[in-house]
Design an enzyme around this catalytic site. Structure first.
Site, PDB file in Angstrom:
ATOM      1  N   CYS A 139       8.573   3.901   1.818  1.00 47.95           N
ATOM      2  CA  CYS A 139       7.405   3.736   2.441  1.00 47.95           C
ATOM      3  C   CYS A 139       7.261   2.421   1.927  1.00 47.95           C
ATOM      4  CB  CYS A 139       6.002   4.359   2.178  1.00 47.95           C
ATOM      5  SG  CYS A 139       3.963   3.536   2.396  1.00 47.95           S
TER       6      CYS A 139
ATOM      7  N   CYS B 147       3.420   0.727   1.422  1.00 47.61           N
ATOM      8  CA  CYS B 147       2.961   1.232  -0.519  1.00 47.61           C
ATOM      9  C   CYS B 147       4.317   0.173  -1.722  1.00 47.61           C
ATOM     10  CB  CYS B 147       3.901   2.457  -0.286  1.00 47.61           C
ATOM     11  SG  CYS B 147       3.226   3.685   0.747  1.00 47.61           S
TER      12      CYS B 147
END
Length: 111
Positions: A32, A35
């Site tokens: 991700c 993230c």
């Protein structure tokens, strides 16, 4: 405090649910990109002025699917503040640092 601590399915109860102070849980995944973008901001918050008031932990949803399923994490990053062993408030998606601080501070209010 001061550092982001990894938490697993096995340690979640002790590290998050039984914490004496609010805990910000960063549900994330290795793949991700958003993230990774917020990780630096979370590290700054963990080492900054809120270090003694909140614990910041991360849960890799791919390695710890039980927690992700239990808290219905459908998208990453999902940031959930736990207070008194219960989910207090969540935000989904990468946010600016000021929004992350507001999320944490909302759990610090005595109300």
């Amino acid at each position: 405090m001061g550092a982001i601590q990894p938490v697993s399915d096995k340690t979640f109860e002790v590290d998050v649910l039984k914490s004496d102070i609010p805990v910000l849980v960063d549900f994330w995944a290795e793949w991700c990109q958003p993230c990774r973008k917020i990780e630096t901001m979370l590290n700054e918050i963990a080492a900054g002025e809120l270090a003694d008031k909140v614990k910041i932990v991360k849960v890799d949803i791919d390695s710890n699917p039980e927690i992700a399923r239990a808290y219905q994490v459908l998208s990453v990053p999902t940031l959930t503040v736990f207070k008194g062993g219960e989910p207090f408030r969540s935000e989904v998606g990468a946010k600016p640092k000021s929004a992350l601080v507001r999320l944490i501070e909302s759990a610090l209010d005595p109300a």
